[in-house]
Design a protein around this motif. Structure first.
Motif, PDB file in Angstrom:
ATOM      1  N   VAL A 144      34.144  45.157  43.304  1.00 42.64           N
ATOM      2  CA  VAL A 144      33.540  46.779  43.097  1.00 42.64           C
ATOM      3  C   VAL A 144      34.864  47.637  43.505  1.00 42.64           C
ATOM      4  O   VAL A 144      34.959  48.693  42.754  1.00 42.64           O
ATOM      5  CB  VAL A 144      32.457  47.064  43.745  1.00 42.64           C
ATOM      6  CG1 VAL A 144      32.071  48.576  43.475  1.00 42.64           C
ATOM      7  CG2 VAL A 144      31.297  46.203  42.838  1.00 42.64           C
ATOM      8  N   ILE A 145      35.347  47.646  44.639  1.00 46.05           N
ATOM      9  CA  ILE A 145      36.485  48.545  45.247  1.00 46.05           C
ATOM     10  C   ILE A 145      37.462  48.698  44.243  1.00 46.05           C
ATOM     11  O   ILE A 145      37.952  49.831  43.622  1.00 46.05           O
ATOM     12  CB  ILE A 145      36.802  48.292  46.473  1.00 46.05           C
ATOM     13  CG1 ILE A 145      35.798  48.143  47.816  1.00 46.05           C
ATOM     14  CG2 ILE A 145      38.179  48.857  46.968  1.00 46.05           C
ATOM     15  CD1 ILE A 145      36.012  47.975  49.061  1.00 46.05           C
TER      16      ILE A 145
ATOM     17  N   VAL B 124      43.053  44.143  30.735  1.00 47.50           N
ATOM     18  CA  VAL B 124      43.419  43.297  31.714  1.00 47.50           C
ATOM     19  C   VAL B 124      42.427  43.089  33.141  1.00 47.50           C
ATOM     20  O   VAL B 124      42.099  42.256  33.509  1.00 47.50           O
ATOM     21  CB  VAL B 124      44.958  43.228  32.453  1.00 47.50           C
ATOM     22  CG1 VAL B 124      45.157  42.275  33.453  1.00 47.50           C
ATOM     23  CG2 VAL B 124      45.924  43.146  31.305  1.00 47.50           C
ATOM     24  N   LEU B 125      42.103  44.193  33.449  1.00 45.30           N
ATOM     25  CA  LEU B 125      40.965  44.649  34.469  1.00 45.30           C
ATOM     26  C   LEU B 125      39.761  43.937  34.163  1.00 45.30           C
ATOM     27  O   LEU B 125      38.956  43.113  34.874  1.00 45.30           O
ATOM     28  CB  LEU B 125      40.919  46.029  34.813  1.00 45.30           C
ATOM     29  CG  LEU B 125      40.102  46.294  35.791  1.00 45.30           C
ATOM     30  CD1 LEU B 125      40.475  45.805  37.303  1.00 45.30           C
ATOM     31  CD2 LEU B 125      39.671  47.831  35.968  1.00 45.30           C
TER      32      LEU B 125
ATOM     33  N   PHE C  82      37.854  40.856  35.904  1.00 41.87           N
ATOM     34  CA  PHE C  82      36.573  41.118  36.460  1.00 41.87           C
ATOM     35  C   PHE C  82      35.546  39.959  35.902  1.00 41.87           C
ATOM     36  O   PHE C  82      34.987  39.418  36.635  1.00 41.87           O
ATOM     37  CB  PHE C  82      35.967  42.448  35.780  1.00 41.87           C
ATOM     38  CG  PHE C  82      34.938  42.602  36.408  1.00 41.87           C
ATOM     39  CD1 PHE C  82      34.465  43.209  37.758  1.00 41.87           C
ATOM     40  CD2 PHE C  82      33.609  42.691  35.505  1.00 41.87           C
ATOM     41  CE1 PHE C  82      33.114  43.606  38.032  1.00 41.87           C
ATOM     42  CE2 PHE C  82      32.188  43.021  35.754  1.00 41.87           C
ATOM     43  CZ  PHE C  82      32.036  43.257  37.237  1.00 41.87           C
ATOM     44  N   TYR C  83      35.413  39.614  34.621  1.00 42.24           N
ATOM     45  CA  TYR C  83      34.574  38.595  34.233  1.00 42.24           C
ATOM     46  C   TYR C  83      35.064  37.276  34.520  1.00 42.24           C
ATOM     47  O   TYR C  83      34.038  36.190  34.881  1.00 42.24           O
ATOM     48  CB  TYR C  83      34.540  38.996  32.385  1.00 42.24           C
ATOM     49  CG  TYR C  83      33.779  40.041  31.968  1.00 42.24           C
ATOM     50  CD1 TYR C  83      32.201  39.952  32.485  1.00 42.24           C
ATOM     51  CD2 TYR C  83      34.390  41.216  31.499  1.00 42.24           C
ATOM     52  CE1 TYR C  83      31.682  41.079  32.070  1.00 42.24           C
ATOM     53  CE2 TYR C  83      33.516  42.110  31.264  1.00 42.24           C
ATOM     54  CZ  TYR C  83      32.123  42.035  31.506  1.00 42.24           C
ATOM     55  OH  TYR C  83      31.356  43.399  30.992  1.00 42.24           O
TER      56      TYR C  83
ATOM     57  N   LEU D 282      33.678  37.012  37.856  1.00 44.29           N
ATOM     58  CA  LEU D 282      32.281  37.043  37.777  1.00 44.29           C
ATOM     59  C   LEU D 282      31.787  35.712  37.514  1.00 44.29           C
ATOM     60  O   LEU D 282      30.567  35.465  38.148  1.00 44.29           O
ATOM     61  CB  LEU D 282      31.654  38.156  36.825  1.00 44.29           C
ATOM     62  CG  LEU D 282      30.153  38.358  36.637  1.00 44.29           C
ATOM     63  CD1 LEU D 282      29.815  39.258  38.043  1.00 44.29           C
ATOM     64  CD2 LEU D 282      29.953  39.369  35.421  1.00 44.29           C
ATOM     65  N   PHE D 283      32.131  34.919  36.475  1.00 39.75           N
ATOM     66  CA  PHE D 283      31.705  33.529  36.126  1.00 39.75           C
ATOM     67  C   PHE D 283      32.446  32.508  36.852  1.00 39.75           C
ATOM     68  O   PHE D 283      31.558  31.338  36.933  1.00 39.75           O
ATOM     69  CB  PHE D 283      32.190  33.379  34.546  1.00 39.75           C
ATOM     70  CG  PHE D 283      31.294  34.420  33.756  1.00 39.75           C
ATOM     71  CD1 PHE D 283      29.939  34.380  33.787  1.00 39.75           C
ATOM     72  CD2 PHE D 283      31.810  35.463  33.026  1.00 39.75           C
ATOM     73  CE1 PHE D 283      29.120  35.283  32.695  1.00 39.75           C
ATOM     74  CE2 PHE D 283      31.273  36.432  32.184  1.00 39.75           C
ATOM     75  CZ  PHE D 283      29.775  36.095  32.100  1.00 39.75           C
ATOM     76  N   LYS D 284      33.454  32.838  37.395  1.00 42.45           N
ATOM     77  CA  LYS D 284      34.111  31.358  38.090  1.00 42.45           C
ATOM     78  C   LYS D 284      34.397  31.863  39.593  1.00 42.45           C
ATOM     79  O   LYS D 284      34.479  30.936  40.360  1.00 42.45           O
ATOM     80  CB  LYS D 284      35.419  31.291  37.654  1.00 42.45           C
ATOM     81  CG  LYS D 284      35.412  30.789  36.107  1.00 42.45           C
ATOM     82  CD  LYS D 284      34.822  29.489  36.212  1.00 42.45           C
ATOM     83  CE  LYS D 284      35.022  28.950  34.664  1.00 42.45           C
ATOM     84  NZ  LYS D 284      34.468  27.536  34.335  1.00 42.45           N
ATOM     85  N   GLY D 285      34.245  32.783  40.116  1.00 45.79           N
ATOM     86  CA  GLY D 285      34.436  33.172  41.685  1.00 45.79           C
ATOM     87  C   GLY D 285      33.298  33.503  42.304  1.00 45.79           C
ATOM     88  O   GLY D 285      33.497  33.559  43.437  1.00 45.79           O
TER      89      GLY D 285
END
Length: 453
Positions: free
Chosen positions: A219-220, A361-362, A366-367, A370-373
């Protein structure tokens, strides 16, 4: 290469932070973020306090019970429940409400009431009758209804005619314990072994804490780049259109100009964001303290978890340093991409079109995170090595011990190399495009021009 970088940084940083909008926006937002958790905790305390009010006394000394189902029921047993304020009430049985009222009047009792109990449709109903001469307040006698609700099962059992001996068996307390294998062998249950219990709680909290920390880093970066990436891009384009760079490039290298402006804007953004975070954290600390003082301790588990950081191997000094560096370098890397977009843009319209260079790219990174990390289990190692995703997951991964120091150092090294490469690329593109007068240029065309093709 970075000659006079400090002058560009100071000039841009001063312009960025000296405006009234920046100052008032930062302070007012921080105050709002400070007050929100304080108000939430205070309201939560007030509401929970209203819901958990202690049972008040009813002001009654004797109760005449009219129980058609069990005329001889021994309601004195209720005094044995140990409910404060309801341990010394005298109970007398009566055949009817009229008989009970007559007895109260003959004995001139002013603190006695009549309790009538009836069984209707498989349920036990009760109602209290106040004699004319009673001095008991209506609001106080209502508290006896609350008492009945609190001890409802025991009241229903007595009203059904269960003997005192049987009731004692029914109300007998039971004790239970939980053992793990080791504790069973040495006779220590989990609730007696406080260290084991704390360890168990910490193990339950740790996966959630890791997710929260990862989300925080994501988020930062996301907020700073979305809020200030466009500002970097527009600032670079503005200097081009105003021809300021024709003069500036005489004394400042393109790389120093790009890096100075970009870092100044990002620094102002990070400073603003951390002031907001400090306000929010401060509000949470004050709110928790107020809640603890007035409404009871709720932070025991959290405090225990925080004190166990060293035992769990979390937030080692070296790991924290690597994590902070990874977060800072990651923000600079994404900001460098916005600088590249600004370097190939000659007008604000072109800048708006080229903005997708870093936004896309951001979003992909991000996704991917979100799905792997975001996981309570193992996270894919490649997320810590690919610079666009490592900027988001590496800080939390190294601080919470999910990855080794070697993997973290490798990820940080790749981040730094990528960051320096993007800054140099942005500087060269800026210089090359400063005199360009042709059609709009995208990144692919700009790279071909830079390579001499």
């Amino acid at each position: 290469m970075f000659k006079n970088f400090d002058k560009v940084f100071k000039f841009t940083f001063k312009n960025q932070t000296s405006t009234n909008g920046y100052k008032f926006g930062t302070i007012i937002t921080a105050l709002i973020l400070f007050m929100i958790p304080v108000i939430v905790f205070v309201l939560a305390g007030v509401l929970s306090n209203e819901e958990d009010d202690e049972l008040k006394t009813c002001g009654v000394d004797r109760i005449y019970v009219v129980d058609e189902l069990s005329p001889e029921a021994k309601f004195d047993t209720l005094n044995m429940l140990g409910v404060e304020g309801y341990e010394e009430i005298q109970y007398s049985n009566a055949a009817s409400v009229e008989e009970a009222l007559s007895l109260i009047e003959e004995r001139n009792e002013t603190t006695s009431v009549v309790l009538e109990i009836k069984k209707e449709y498989s349920s036990i109903n009760s109602r209290i009758i106040l004699p004319d001469a009673s001095t008991v307040e209506e609001e106080d006698v209502e508290n006896y209804n609350d008492f009945i609700e609190e001890i409802g099962t025991s009241f229903a059992i007595i009203a059904s005619g269960v003997s005192v001996q049987d009731l004692g068996q029914i109300m007998a307390q039971t004790e239970s314990s939980v053992y793990d294998t080791e504790g069973y062998k040495n006779g220590t249950d989990l609730y007696s072994d406080q260290d084991k219990l704390d360890q168990q709680k910490n193990e339950e909290i740790l996966p959630v804490f890791r997710i929260i920390l990862t989300y925080t880093a994501v988020v930062i970066i996301y907020m700073i780049i979305i809020l200030y990436g466009n500002s970097i891009l527009q600032n670079i384009v503005l200097e081009k259109s105003s021809k300021l760079m024709d003069t500036m490039l005489i004394s400042v290298s393109p790389e120093a100009l790009i890096f100075g402006k970009m870092l100044a804007i990002i620094t102002s953004g990070i400073m603003q964001l951390f002031i907001w975070i400090a306000g929010l954290v401060g509000g949470m600390v004050v709110g928790l303290k107020i809640y603890d003082i007035f409404y009871g301790d709720i932070g025991g588990t959290v405090v225990t978890f925080l004190k166990s950081f060293s035992e769990m191997g979390l937030f080692k000094p070296v790991n924290v340093i690597i994590g902070i560096l990874a977060l800072i370098v990651g923000i600079i890397m994404y900001a460098s991409m916005s600088a590249v977009a600004g370097a190939i843009s000659s007008t604000r319209e072109e800048a708006a079109s080229n903005q997708s260079l870093f936004v896309v790219v951001l979003l992909i990174a991000f996704y991917a995170v979100l799905f792997k990390g975001i996981s309570t289990s193992n996270v894919a190692t490649w997320l810590y090595l690919v610079p666009f995703t490592s900027a988001m997951v590496l800080p939390s991964g190294i601080c919470t011990g999910v990855i080794s120091t070697g993997v973290a150092a490798a990820g940080l090294g790749i981040l730094i190399i990528c960051c320096v490469g993007l800054i140099i690329l942005a500087g060269r593109l800026y210089k090359m495009m400063s005199l360009y007068k042709g059609n709009a240029v995208n990144i692919s065309k700009a790279l071909k021009m830079l390579a001499g093709k």
